[in-house]
Design a protein around this motif. Structure first.
Motif, PDB file in Angstrom:
ATOM      1  N   SER A  30      34.894  38.184  31.505  1.00  0.00           N
ATOM      2  CA  SER A  30      34.688  39.591  31.163  1.00  0.00           C
ATOM      3  C   SER A  30      35.569  40.459  32.051  1.00  0.00           C
ATOM      4  O   SER A  30      35.938  40.062  33.151  1.00  0.00           O
ATOM      5  CB  SER A  30      33.229  40.001  31.336  1.00  0.00           C
ATOM      6  OG  SER A  30      32.842  39.916  32.697  1.00  0.00           O
ATOM      7  N   ASN A  32      35.510  44.224  33.697  1.00  0.00           N
ATOM      8  CA  ASN A  32      34.691  45.406  33.938  1.00  0.00           C
ATOM      9  C   ASN A  32      35.534  46.657  33.811  1.00  0.00           C
ATOM     10  O   ASN A  32      35.336  47.490  32.930  1.00  0.00           O
ATOM     11  CB  ASN A  32      34.054  45.340  35.326  1.00  0.00           C
ATOM     12  CG  ASN A  32      33.244  46.587  35.622  1.00  0.00           C
ATOM     13  OD1 ASN A  32      32.663  47.186  34.731  1.00  0.00           O
ATOM     14  ND2 ASN A  32      33.223  46.989  36.885  1.00  0.00           N
ATOM     15  N   SER A  53      34.116  49.523  31.284  1.00  0.00           N
ATOM     16  CA  SER A  53      33.699  48.773  30.104  1.00  0.00           C
ATOM     17  C   SER A  53      32.987  49.649  29.082  1.00  0.00           C
ATOM     18  O   SER A  53      32.968  49.316  27.898  1.00  0.00           O
ATOM     19  CB  SER A  53      32.805  47.601  30.504  1.00  0.00           C
ATOM     20  OG  SER A  53      31.697  48.056  31.251  1.00  0.00           O
ATOM     21  N   ASP A  54      32.422  50.769  29.518  1.00  0.00           N
ATOM     22  CA  ASP A  54      31.761  51.687  28.577  1.00  0.00           C
ATOM     23  C   ASP A  54      32.740  52.743  28.065  1.00  0.00           C
ATOM     24  O   ASP A  54      32.327  53.721  27.439  1.00  0.00           O
ATOM     25  CB  ASP A  54      30.563  52.360  29.230  1.00  0.00           C
ATOM     26  CG  ASP A  54      30.945  53.216  30.434  1.00  0.00           C
ATOM     27  OD1 ASP A  54      30.057  53.861  31.008  1.00  0.00           O
ATOM     28  OD2 ASP A  54      32.137  53.229  30.801  1.00  0.00           O
ATOM     29  N   ASN A  55      34.025  52.565  28.383  1.00  0.00           N
ATOM     30  CA  ASN A  55      35.105  53.470  27.978  1.00  0.00           C
ATOM     31  C   ASN A  55      35.102  54.813  28.700  1.00  0.00           C
ATOM     32  O   ASN A  55      35.836  55.723  28.310  1.00  0.00           O
ATOM     33  CB  ASN A  55      35.136  53.693  26.469  1.00  0.00           C
ATOM     34  CG  ASN A  55      35.809  52.552  25.733  1.00  0.00           C
ATOM     35  OD1 ASN A  55      36.704  51.895  26.256  1.00  0.00           O
ATOM     36  ND2 ASN A  55      35.347  52.288  24.528  1.00  0.00           N
ATOM     37  N   ARG A  71      41.821  51.463  26.149  1.00  0.00           N
ATOM     38  CA  ARG A  71      41.798  50.000  26.189  1.00  0.00           C
ATOM     39  C   ARG A  71      41.376  49.446  24.846  1.00  0.00           C
ATOM     40  O   ARG A  71      40.627  50.077  24.103  1.00  0.00           O
ATOM     41  CB  ARG A  71      40.890  49.479  27.312  1.00  0.00           C
ATOM     42  CG  ARG A  71      39.426  49.805  27.142  1.00  0.00           C
ATOM     43  CD  ARG A  71      38.633  49.489  28.414  1.00  0.00           C
ATOM     44  NE  ARG A  71      38.384  48.066  28.588  1.00  0.00           N
ATOM     45  CZ  ARG A  71      37.731  47.541  29.639  1.00  0.00           C
ATOM     46  NH1 ARG A  71      37.302  48.344  30.600  1.00  0.00           N
ATOM     47  NH2 ARG A  71      37.533  46.244  29.731  1.00  0.00           N
ATOM     48  N   ASN A  73      39.492  46.176  23.876  1.00  0.00           N
ATOM     49  CA  ASN A  73      38.767  45.051  24.470  1.00  0.00           C
ATOM     50  C   ASN A  73      39.034  43.739  23.733  1.00  0.00           C
ATOM     51  O   ASN A  73      39.012  42.672  24.335  1.00  0.00           O
ATOM     52  CB  ASN A  73      37.274  45.346  24.497  1.00  0.00           C
ATOM     53  CG  ASN A  73      36.938  46.462  25.473  1.00  0.00           C
ATOM     54  OD1 ASN A  73      37.587  46.623  26.495  1.00  0.00           O
ATOM     55  ND2 ASN A  73      35.916  47.238  25.146  1.00  0.00           N
ATOM     56  N   ASN A  76      42.170  42.553  25.210  1.00  0.00           N
ATOM     57  CA  ASN A  76      42.243  42.592  26.678  1.00  0.00           C
ATOM     58  C   ASN A  76      43.461  43.379  27.139  1.00  0.00           C
ATOM     59  O   ASN A  76      44.214  42.942  28.023  1.00  0.00           O
ATOM     60  CB  ASN A  76      42.272  41.175  27.266  1.00  0.00           C
ATOM     61  CG  ASN A  76      40.929  40.480  27.180  1.00  0.00           C
ATOM     62  OD1 ASN A  76      39.885  41.137  27.153  1.00  0.00           O
ATOM     63  ND2 ASN A  76      40.942  39.176  27.133  1.00  0.00           N
TER      64      ASN A  76
END
Length: 122
Positions: A30, A32, A53-55, A71, A73, A76
């Motif tokens: 993952s 972060n 990760s929550d933008n 980003r 996800n 990546n």
């Protein structure tokens, strides 16, 4: 364990735009946070922008309103859209990732790319 490869740097005139990309690969469990840093000649490396990760995002004052970090996800990948570039934006831009790898206990680490040169000059 995690490899970061930046692209998109180059020479641009003041007021111009560039889009940097950074792809993360390897044994990733993952990611972060991802971020862009820069280092100008004779200066310390400094944070430019980060995305979690929550933008949610953060920007340093010199780039607010001009740069946008995003980003993907699934890929990546993190991007840095740079508009209204100034000569003082000239630096080597580095990608950073705070990631966990596919290993026992999923250890967390800090990973850096090799950097991409951005030069703003007429």
């Amino acid at each position: 364990q995690v490899r970061l490869v930046e692209s998109g740097g180059g020479l641009v005139q003041p007021g111009g735009s560039l889009r940097l990309s950074c792809v993360a690969s390897g044994s990733i469990f993952s990611i972060n946070a991802m971020a862009w840093y820069r280092q100008a000649p004779g200066k310390q490396r400094e944070l430019v922008a980060g995305i979690f990760s929550d933008n949610s995002t953060i920007y340093e004052d010199p780039v607010k309103g001009r740069f946008t970090i995003s980003r993907d996800n699934r890929k990546n990948t993190v991007y840095l859209q740079m508009n209204s570039l100034k000569p003082e934006d000239t630096a080597v831009y580095y990608c950073h990732a705070d990631a966990r790898v596919q290993a026992p206990a999923y250890p967390r680490g800090d990973y850096w790319g090799q950097g991409t040169q951005v030069t703003v000059s007429s």
